[in-house]
Design a protein around this motif. Structure first.
Motif, PDB file in Angstrom:
ATOM      1  N   VAL A  36       0.837  -1.198   0.000  1.00 31.99           N
ATOM      2  CA  VAL A  36       0.000   0.000   0.000  1.00 31.99           C
ATOM      3  C   VAL A  36       0.869   1.244   0.000  1.00 31.99           C
ATOM      4  N   GLU A  37       1.889   1.244   0.817  1.00 26.77           N
ATOM      5  CA  GLU A  37       2.800   2.388   0.866  1.00 26.77           C
ATOM      6  C   GLU A  37       3.451   2.610  -0.500  1.00 26.77           C
ATOM      7  N   ARG A  38       3.893   1.531  -1.139  1.00 29.13           N
ATOM      8  CA  ARG A  38       4.504   1.660  -2.467  1.00 29.13           C
ATOM      9  C   ARG A  38       3.492   2.156  -3.499  1.00 29.13           C
ATOM     10  N   PHE A  39       2.256   1.670  -3.418  1.00 23.70           N
ATOM     11  CA  PHE A  39       1.221   2.069  -4.371  1.00 23.70           C
ATOM     12  C   PHE A  39       0.957   3.568  -4.293  1.00 23.70           C
ATOM     13  N   TYR A  40       0.728   4.092  -3.087  1.00 22.85           N
ATOM     14  CA  TYR A  40       0.408   5.501  -2.932  1.00 22.85           C
ATOM     15  C   TYR A  40       1.623   6.409  -3.123  1.00 22.85           C
ATOM     16  N   ALA A  41       2.825   5.862  -3.109  1.00 19.76           N
ATOM     17  CA  ALA A  41       4.034   6.660  -3.311  1.00 19.76           C
ATOM     18  C   ALA A  41       4.377   6.849  -4.790  1.00 19.76           C
ATOM     19  N   GLN A  42       3.609   6.227  -5.680  1.00 15.32           N
ATOM     20  CA  GLN A  42       3.889   6.350  -7.104  1.00 15.32           C
ATOM     21  C   GLN A  42       3.692   7.793  -7.572  1.00 15.32           C
ATOM     22  N   ASN A  43       4.422   8.156  -8.606  1.00 14.66           N
ATOM     23  CA  ASN A  43       4.303   9.496  -9.175  1.00 14.66           C
ATOM     24  C   ASN A  43       2.890   9.737  -9.691  1.00 14.66           C
ATOM     25  N   GLY A  44       2.378  10.934  -9.428  1.00 14.86           N
ATOM     26  CA  GLY A  44       1.081  11.337  -9.955  1.00 14.86           C
ATOM     27  C   GLY A  44      -0.117  10.942  -9.117  1.00 14.86           C
ATOM     28  N   MET A  45       0.072  10.170  -8.069  1.00 10.15           N
ATOM     29  CA  MET A  45      -1.073   9.721  -7.268  1.00 10.15           C
ATOM     30  C   MET A  45      -1.722  10.889  -6.532  1.00 10.15           C
ATOM     31  N   HIS A  46      -0.913  11.754  -5.934  1.00 13.77           N
ATOM     32  CA  HIS A  46      -1.463  12.872  -5.170  1.00 13.77           C
ATOM     33  C   HIS A  46      -2.223  13.834  -6.091  1.00 13.77           C
ATOM     34  N   GLU A  47      -1.702  14.085  -7.271  1.00 16.81           N
ATOM     35  CA  GLU A  47      -2.354  14.992  -8.214  1.00 16.81           C
ATOM     36  C   GLU A  47      -3.707  14.457  -8.661  1.00 16.81           C
ATOM     37  N   ARG A  48      -3.855  13.134  -8.692  1.00 17.10           N
ATOM     38  CA  ARG A  48      -5.126  12.503  -9.076  1.00 17.10           C
ATOM     39  C   ARG A  48      -6.045  12.267  -7.888  1.00 17.10           C
ATOM     40  N   ASN A  49      -5.644  12.780  -6.733  1.00 17.60           N
ATOM     41  CA  ASN A  49      -6.397  12.629  -5.485  1.00 17.60           C
ATOM     42  C   ASN A  49      -6.504  11.157  -5.060  1.00 17.60           C
ATOM     43  N   LEU A  50      -5.512  10.379  -5.407  1.00 19.21           N
ATOM     44  CA  LEU A  50      -5.442   8.981  -4.976  1.00 19.21           C
ATOM     45  C   LEU A  50      -4.505   8.921  -3.773  1.00 19.21           C
ATOM     46  N   THR A  51      -5.055   9.249  -2.607  1.00 16.69           N
ATOM     47  CA  THR A  51      -4.285   9.282  -1.373  1.00 16.69           C
ATOM     48  C   THR A  51      -5.013   8.486  -0.306  1.00 16.69           C
ATOM     49  N   LEU A  52      -4.322   8.194   0.775  1.00 14.65           N
ATOM     50  CA  LEU A  52      -4.954   7.472   1.882  1.00 14.65           C
ATOM     51  C   LEU A  52      -6.071   8.287   2.521  1.00 14.65           C
ATOM     52  N   ASP A  53      -6.013   9.611   2.386  1.00 18.24           N
ATOM     53  CA  ASP A  53      -7.088  10.445   2.919  1.00 18.24           C
ATOM     54  C   ASP A  53      -8.424  10.138   2.251  1.00 18.24           C
ATOM     55  N   TRP A  54      -8.374   9.850   0.955  1.00 14.35           N
ATOM     56  CA  TRP A  54      -9.600   9.610   0.196  1.00 14.35           C
ATOM     57  C   TRP A  54      -9.863   8.138  -0.046  1.00 14.35           C
ATOM     58  N   TRP A  55      -8.846   7.317  -0.064  1.00 15.90           N
ATOM     59  CA  TRP A  55      -8.989   5.882  -0.322  1.00 15.90           C
ATOM     60  C   TRP A  55      -8.271   5.110   0.781  1.00 15.90           C
ATOM     61  N   PRO A  56      -8.841   5.109   1.997  1.00 16.63           N
ATOM     62  CA  PRO A  56      -8.167   4.458   3.118  1.00 16.63           C
ATOM     63  C   PRO A  56      -8.070   2.947   2.955  1.00 16.63           C
ATOM     64  N   VAL A  57      -7.070   2.390   3.571  1.00 12.94           N
ATOM     65  CA  VAL A  57      -6.857   0.942   3.563  1.00 12.94           C
ATOM     66  C   VAL A  57      -7.036   0.453   4.989  1.00 12.94           C
ATOM     67  N   GLY A  58      -7.868  -0.537   5.166  1.00  9.86           N
ATOM     68  CA  GLY A  58      -8.113  -1.075   6.503  1.00  9.86           C
ATOM     69  C   GLY A  58      -7.815  -2.555   6.555  1.00  9.86           C
ATOM     70  N   SER A  59      -8.046  -3.135   7.703  1.00 11.15           N
ATOM     71  CA  SER A  59      -7.777  -4.560   7.873  1.00 11.15           C
ATOM     72  C   SER A  59      -9.059  -5.357   8.067  1.00 11.15           C
ATOM     73  N   GLY A  60     -10.195  -4.722   7.878  1.00  8.60           N
ATOM     74  CA  GLY A  60     -11.471  -5.412   8.094  1.00  8.60           C
ATOM     75  C   GLY A  60     -12.240  -5.609   6.801  1.00  8.60           C
ATOM     76  N   PRO A  61     -13.434  -6.167   6.900  1.00  2.00           N
ATOM     77  CA  PRO A  61     -14.242  -6.465   5.717  1.00  2.00           C
ATOM     78  C   PRO A  61     -15.096  -5.278   5.271  1.00  2.00           C
ATOM     79  N   TYR A  62     -14.702  -4.062   5.606  1.00  2.00           N
ATOM     80  CA  TYR A  62     -15.531  -2.903   5.318  1.00  2.00           C
ATOM     81  C   TYR A  62     -15.050  -2.181   4.072  1.00  2.00           C
ATOM     82  N   TYR A  63     -15.970  -1.520   3.404  1.00  2.00           N
ATOM     83  CA  TYR A  63     -15.665  -0.770   2.192  1.00  2.00           C
ATOM     84  C   TYR A  63     -16.346   0.584   2.286  1.00  2.00           C
ATOM     85  N   CYS A  64     -15.634   1.630   1.991  1.00  2.00           N
ATOM     86  CA  CYS A  64     -16.181   2.985   1.999  1.00  2.00           C
ATOM     87  C   CYS A  64     -16.472   3.374   0.550  1.00  2.00           C
TER      88      CYS A  64
END
Length: 74
Positions: A36-64
């Protein structure tokens, strides 16, 4: 703080700090897979609003399915 092994670290608090268990419940203490850390660290992710703030990663069976910023409530 002391690293015990690859999956464990130890935090020693000197004195009383009753808020500490609450700090452990905060998102920045949540375990996160390296993939997950490697995925969100890719170039251009922040500019596309693909961040943990908007697409959180959890350890449970829940989906936002939709994120509504708190500023939209005001």
């Amino acid at each position: 703080m002391q690293v015990v092994d690859e999956h464990t670290y130890r935090i020693e608090i000197i004195g009383k700090y009753p808020q500490f268990p609450y700090w452990l419940a905060m998102p920045f203490f949540a375990p996160m897979p390296q993939e997950v850390e490697r995925f969100y660290a890719q170039n251009g992710m922040h500019e596309r609003n693909l961040t943990l703030d908007w697409w959180p990663v959890g350890s449970g069976p829940y989906y936002c399915p939709r994120m509504i910023p708190i500023s939209a409530w005001c």
